[in-house]
Design a protein around this motif. Structure first.
Motif, PDB file in Angstrom:
ATOM      1  N   GLY A   1      21.705 -33.379  95.429  1.00  0.00           N
ATOM      2  CA  GLY A   1      22.924 -33.703  94.716  1.00  0.00           C
ATOM      3  C   GLY A   1      22.715 -34.425  93.398  1.00  0.00           C
ATOM      4  N   GLY A   2      23.652 -35.344  93.103  1.00  0.00           N
ATOM      5  CA  GLY A   2      23.647 -36.044  91.827  1.00  0.00           C
ATOM      6  C   GLY A   2      22.432 -36.915  91.591  1.00  0.00           C
ATOM      7  N   VAL A   3      21.778 -37.363  92.664  1.00  0.00           N
ATOM      8  CA  VAL A   3      20.557 -38.155  92.495  1.00  0.00           C
ATOM      9  C   VAL A   3      19.443 -37.273  91.925  1.00  0.00           C
ATOM     10  CG1 VAL A   3      18.747 -39.420  93.739  1.00  0.00           C
ATOM     11  CG2 VAL A   3      21.143 -39.850  94.247  1.00  0.00           C
ATOM     12  N   THR A   4      19.310 -36.056  92.476  1.00  0.00           N
ATOM     13  CA  THR A   4      18.338 -35.106  91.933  1.00  0.00           C
ATOM     14  C   THR A   4      18.688 -34.740  90.502  1.00  0.00           C
ATOM     15  OG1 THR A   4      17.993 -34.160  94.130  1.00  0.00           O
ATOM     16  CG2 THR A   4      17.250 -32.846  92.279  1.00  0.00           C
ATOM     17  N   ALA A   5      19.982 -34.611  90.228  1.00  0.00           N
ATOM     18  CA  ALA A   5      20.427 -34.185  88.902  1.00  0.00           C
ATOM     19  C   ALA A   5      20.339 -35.296  87.867  1.00  0.00           C
ATOM     20  CB  ALA A   5      21.864 -33.676  88.984  1.00  0.00           C
ATOM     21  N   SER A   6      19.911 -36.487  88.275  1.00  0.00           N
ATOM     22  CA  SER A   6      19.823 -37.586  87.308  1.00  0.00           C
ATOM     23  C   SER A   6      18.494 -38.324  87.427  1.00  0.00           C
ATOM     24  CB  SER A   6      21.019 -38.535  87.468  1.00  0.00           C
ATOM     25  OG  SER A   6      21.102 -39.044  88.793  1.00  0.00           O
TER      26      SER A   6
ATOM     27  N   MET B   1      25.385 -41.556  87.567  1.00  0.00           N
ATOM     28  CA  MET B   1      24.305 -40.689  87.100  1.00  0.00           C
ATOM     29  C   MET B   1      23.921 -41.034  85.671  1.00  0.00           C
ATOM     30  SD  MET B   1      25.822 -37.122  88.667  1.00  0.00           S
ATOM     31  CE  MET B   1      24.581 -36.085  87.893  1.00  0.00           C
ATOM     32  N   ALA B   2      24.933 -41.117  84.801  1.00  0.00           N
ATOM     33  CA  ALA B   2      24.680 -41.443  83.399  1.00  0.00           C
ATOM     34  C   ALA B   2      24.266 -42.895  83.223  1.00  0.00           C
ATOM     35  CB  ALA B   2      25.934 -41.151  82.573  1.00  0.00           C
ATOM     36  N   LYS B   3      24.864 -43.769  84.020  1.00  0.00           N
ATOM     37  CA  LYS B   3      24.589 -45.206  83.907  1.00  0.00           C
ATOM     38  C   LYS B   3      23.126 -45.520  84.205  1.00  0.00           C
ATOM     39  CE  LYS B   3      26.178 -49.617  85.841  1.00  0.00           C
ATOM     40  NZ  LYS B   3      27.209 -50.250  86.701  1.00  0.00           N
ATOM     41  N   VAL B   4      22.628 -45.025  85.353  1.00  0.00           N
ATOM     42  CA  VAL B   4      21.239 -45.280  85.724  1.00  0.00           C
ATOM     43  C   VAL B   4      20.283 -44.553  84.783  1.00  0.00           C
ATOM     44  CG1 VAL B   4      19.519 -45.106  87.563  1.00  0.00           C
ATOM     45  CG2 VAL B   4      21.884 -45.622  88.139  1.00  0.00           C
ATOM     46  N   SER B   5      20.632 -43.332  84.406  1.00  0.00           N
ATOM     47  CA  SER B   5      19.777 -42.560  83.496  1.00  0.00           C
ATOM     48  C   SER B   5      19.648 -43.255  82.144  1.00  0.00           C
ATOM     49  CB  SER B   5      20.345 -41.152  83.306  1.00  0.00           C
ATOM     50  OG  SER B   5      20.338 -40.430  84.522  1.00  0.00           O
ATOM     51  N   GLY B   6      20.746 -43.876  81.679  1.00  0.00           N
ATOM     52  CA  GLY B   6      20.693 -44.612  80.422  1.00  0.00           C
ATOM     53  C   GLY B   6      19.756 -45.806  80.494  1.00  0.00           C
TER      54      GLY B   6
END
Length: 284
Positions: free
Chosen positions: A205-210, A178-183
């Motif tokens: 889930g985490g895809v929506t949250a990132s 999540m953090a890696k792709v968002s960065g």
């Protein structure tokens, strides 16, 4: 008089050509939502939309790219990044091998470069047929590399999101994506480049949250399920019954979380126009 009641004036005839006509019409498919049937050929012509309830069926990357990207323009990238078993999760390697054979895809996301109405872009398509497009290390790595390439080449990025969230087989390593792709998406944005997300059914889930909600422009397909936790979990947590249309694309649009709900038939044209307008605005 009673005898006349039982006199037949018509007889049931056997239609010898029935089976041949059925073959010409083609096989039937059943809508996963309303459970009504329709001809497979017509279903495909309607871009996998049910003629009865109007809802869209889920697409694999090959189908999505065929109806969105210009013919023969898509060039895959990062296919050499393969899944390992970092936590030694029992049966994980066998499950991945089975899915690779079944789907023809090496992982839950396909990435590459192609054109849409002549406009070049980096494109990623998540595959709900592959462990519900769950976000593992390879999914995160492929998306990160796509953003890095797009930043270097100054190209826009389009991600067709569809996911059940984090992949339990990889534990914390999945959540780290999540953090890696968002960065990587953040660096792409700082370079003044365009990022579009298309939320398809389901995006959770985490895809929506990132990264799914980080797009400069966020589109959604009609009737797609979009959310973080499941409906029953939320209702149990807050002790309140939620609206019937809760977590639908239309509900999310109404409350300002997506920019526009777009029909599948219009999606290619809408994306092409956005890409062109951004290119002209950037002076390219």
């Amino acid at each position: 008089m009673l005898i006349d009641l039982f006199k037949k004036t018509r007889y049931i005839s056997v239609d010898l050509d029935y089976n041949e006509r059925q073959k010409e019409l083609g096989p039937l498919v059943v809508c996963p939502f309303c459970k009504k049937s329709m001809r497979a050929k017509e279903y495909e012509q309607r871009l996998h939309q049910c003629q009865h309830c109007g809802k869209y069926g889920r697409l694999n990357p090959e189908q999505r790219l065929a109806m969105t990207v210009d013919e023969d323009s898509f060039q895959p990238m990062n296919e050499g990044v393969y899944t390992t078993n970092p936590l030694d999760f029992a049966g994980y390697e066998e499950k991945i091998a089975t899915l690779q054979e079944k789907t023809g895809c090496t992982e839950a996301v396909t990435t590459g470069v192609g054109t849409i109405l002549g406009e070049k872009a980096c494109i990623a398509v998540m595959n709900s047929e592959f462990l519900m497009a769950s976000m593992g290390s390879v999914v995160g790595e492929r998306l990160t590399r796509l953003f890095e390439y797009a930043t270097e080449e100054r190209l826009p990025v389009i991600i067709f999101c569809a996911s059940g969230g984090a992949r339990m087989h990889e534990g914390i390593l999945s959540l780290m994506q999540m953090a890696k792709v968002s960065g990587a998406a953040g660096k792409h944005s700082q370079a003044g480049l365009l990022y579009i997300t298309v939320l398809t059914d389901p995006t959770t889930g985490g895809v929506t949250a990132s990264f799914a909600m980080l797009g400069d422009i966020i589109l959604a397909e009609k009737n797609a399920t979009i959310g973080f936790a499941g409906r029953r979990v939320i209702e149990g947590t807050i002790g309140t019954e939620l609206p019937k249309d809760f977590q639908t694309a239309e509900f999310v649009e109404k409350h300002g979380f997506v920019d526009k709900v777009v029909s599948r038939q219009e999606l290619k044209e809408v994306l092409g126009k956005i890409l062109k307008l951004h290119r002209l605005e950037a002076g390219n």
